[in-house]
Design a protein around this motif. Structure first.
Motif, PDB file in Angstrom:
ATOM      1  N   GLU A   1     -22.518  28.708   3.228  1.00  0.00           N
ATOM      2  CA  GLU A   1     -22.800  27.332   2.793  1.00  0.00           C
ATOM      3  C   GLU A   1     -22.160  27.044   1.439  1.00  0.00           C
ATOM      4  OE1 GLU A   1     -25.453  28.731   5.799  1.00  0.00           O
ATOM      5  OE2 GLU A   1     -25.120  29.542   3.778  1.00  0.00           O
ATOM      6  N   VAL A   2     -22.263  28.004   0.519  1.00  0.00           N
ATOM      7  CA  VAL A   2     -21.664  27.825  -0.801  1.00  0.00           C
ATOM      8  C   VAL A   2     -20.146  27.822  -0.692  1.00  0.00           C
ATOM      9  CG1 VAL A   2     -21.315  28.924  -3.052  1.00  0.00           C
ATOM     10  CG2 VAL A   2     -23.623  28.695  -2.116  1.00  0.00           C
TER      11      VAL A   2
ATOM     12  N   CYS B   1     -18.393  26.706   1.730  1.00  0.00           N
ATOM     13  CA  CYS B   1     -18.035  25.372   2.219  1.00  0.00           C
ATOM     14  C   CYS B   1     -18.000  24.370   1.065  1.00  0.00           C
ATOM     15  CB  CYS B   1     -19.039  24.934   3.286  1.00  0.00           C
ATOM     16  SG  CYS B   1     -18.789  23.252   3.898  1.00  0.00           S
ATOM     17  N   ARG B   2     -19.004  24.420   0.205  1.00  0.00           N
ATOM     18  CA  ARG B   2     -19.035  23.505  -0.941  1.00  0.00           C
ATOM     19  C   ARG B   2     -17.858  23.753  -1.881  1.00  0.00           C
ATOM     20  NH1 ARG B   2     -25.371  24.537  -2.387  1.00  0.00           N
ATOM     21  NH2 ARG B   2     -26.265  23.678  -0.468  1.00  0.00           N
ATOM     22  N   ILE B   3     -17.554  25.028  -2.115  1.00  0.00           N
ATOM     23  CA  ILE B   3     -16.440  25.362  -2.994  1.00  0.00           C
ATOM     24  C   ILE B   3     -15.128  24.835  -2.416  1.00  0.00           C
ATOM     25  CG2 ILE B   3     -15.056  27.282  -3.881  1.00  0.00           C
ATOM     26  CD1 ILE B   3     -17.652  28.903  -4.094  1.00  0.00           C
ATOM     27  N   ALA B   4     -14.904  25.080  -1.123  1.00  0.00           N
ATOM     28  CA  ALA B   4     -13.657  24.662  -0.493  1.00  0.00           C
ATOM     29  C   ALA B   4     -13.471  23.144  -0.525  1.00  0.00           C
ATOM     30  CB  ALA B   4     -13.604  25.166   0.951  1.00  0.00           C
TER      31      ALA B   4
ATOM     32  N   ASP C   1     -20.327  21.723  -9.767  1.00  0.00           N
ATOM     33  CA  ASP C   1     -21.013  21.848 -11.059  1.00  0.00           C
ATOM     34  C   ASP C   1     -22.343  22.568 -10.895  1.00  0.00           C
ATOM     35  OD1 ASP C   1     -18.936  20.516 -12.182  1.00  0.00           O
ATOM     36  OD2 ASP C   1     -19.980  18.613 -12.481  1.00  0.00           O
ATOM     37  N   ARG C   2     -23.060  22.250  -9.838  1.00  0.00           N
ATOM     38  CA  ARG C   2     -24.358  22.881  -9.615  1.00  0.00           C
ATOM     39  C   ARG C   2     -24.205  24.337  -9.173  1.00  0.00           C
ATOM     40  NH1 ARG C   2     -28.279  23.226  -5.482  1.00  0.00           N
ATOM     41  NH2 ARG C   2     -27.025  22.038  -4.001  1.00  0.00           N
ATOM     42  N   VAL C   3     -23.235  24.592  -8.320  1.00  0.00           N
ATOM     43  CA  VAL C   3     -23.012  25.959  -7.829  1.00  0.00           C
ATOM     44  C   VAL C   3     -22.708  26.913  -8.976  1.00  0.00           C
ATOM     45  CG1 VAL C   3     -21.435  27.407  -6.490  1.00  0.00           C
ATOM     46  CG2 VAL C   3     -22.268  25.245  -5.524  1.00  0.00           C
ATOM     47  N   PHE C   4     -21.921  26.443  -9.947  1.00  0.00           N
ATOM     48  CA  PHE C   4     -21.461  27.326 -11.018  1.00  0.00           C
ATOM     49  C   PHE C   4     -22.123  27.031 -12.361  1.00  0.00           C
ATOM     50  CE2 PHE C   4     -17.854  27.508  -8.003  1.00  0.00           C
ATOM     51  CZ  PHE C   4     -17.820  28.878  -7.811  1.00  0.00           C
TER      52      PHE C   4
END
Length: 266
Positions: A225-226, A228-231, A237-240
């Protein structure tokens, strides 16, 4: 031309890496899943230099570009990552620490964290359409070096790669992702055309600094899931958030150390 492009940063690709590289490693099965996702969702791979040169020239880019990068030059980049890249039809850029290479010989420098590629394996990467670029010679914190040592790290790495592989080296990735205005100026003076940082942001390749192109960290704990968001550059901003906070704190520490050593680090 301004365009947001995900530039993904990998390191080791191994099922059972040593502790020193485990956090920033991915399993081969993960790497394969990432490449299938990118292929199935219409992403087109470019090398780091190809992307930057196209943007500089105002040339057209594919509708959904992505850049895959691998740092350091671990043996599993050749043994595990290369077959997967070839299978799924993706190019990549491998940023190599030349002093860490298995057969660096008299040019050996620094302490590699795991088994490294040798020159013959780098040649196989180039022959397979993979870009080999510089990651310094001994993997120091470049912003902590004096001007002479900094220049040597930058020039020696590129010179070795160009001589042994007969290929132009115009791209660099900063060890640890660290740079400064002084370092970026030295990189340009040494003849590079662009450089990759970390920053964990989607690259604005037409509107940002060509010597501080951000990448997105992919690690063992990156869930599908993460990824997918990165790609897609969604909620990055929230992920990192934690990574960025740590980076800001550590930048203050490095700046203080440079001041104490008398090294300009603007």
């Amino acid at each position: 031309m301004s365009l947001a492009v995900p530039i993904l940063m990998y390191h080791s690709v191994a099922d059972d890496p040593p502790e020193a590289t485990r956090t920033l490693s991915v399993r081969p099965s993960q790497m394969g899943a990432h490449l299938r996702f990118l292929r199935d969702h219409g992403f087109t791979g470019l090398t780091f230099t190809d992307l930057c040169e196209r943007v500089r020239a105002g040339a057209a880019l594919p509708a959904r570009p992505v850049v895959l990068t691998f740092d350091d030059g671990y043996a599993d980049t050749h043994g595990s990552a290369l077959p997967l890249l070839v299978e799924h039809g993706f190019p990549a850029t491998v940023f190599v620490t030349t002093g860490w290479l298995r057969d660096a010989g008299a040019d050996s420098a620094g302490r590699p964290l795991d088994r490294m590629m040798g020159w013959s394996q780098l040649r196989e990467l180039v022959d397979s359409g993979i870009e080999v670029a510089a990651h310094s010679h001994s993997h120091p914190q470049l912003d902590q070096l004096d001007d002479k040592a900094l220049d040597t790290e930058l020039r020696h790495s590129a010179a070795l790669l160009e001589d042994r592989l007969s290929t132009r080296v115009s791209s660099l990735a900063y060890p640890f992702g660290y740079s400064s205005r002084r370092v970026r100026k030295a990189v340009a003076t040494a003849g590079y055309r662009q450089a990759a940082s970390v920053a964990n942001a989607v690259a604005d390749v037409g509107g940002g600094d060509a010597f501080a192109v951000p990448r997105l960290t992919v690690r063992r704990t990156t869930s599908p899931e993460v990824f997918c968001r990165i790609a897609y550059g969604v909620e990055v901003d929230r992920v990192f958030r934690t990574d960025r906070a740590l980076t800001r704190g550590w930048s203050v520490v490095r700046w203080s150390r440079s001041r104490l050593r008398g090294t300009r680090c603007a």
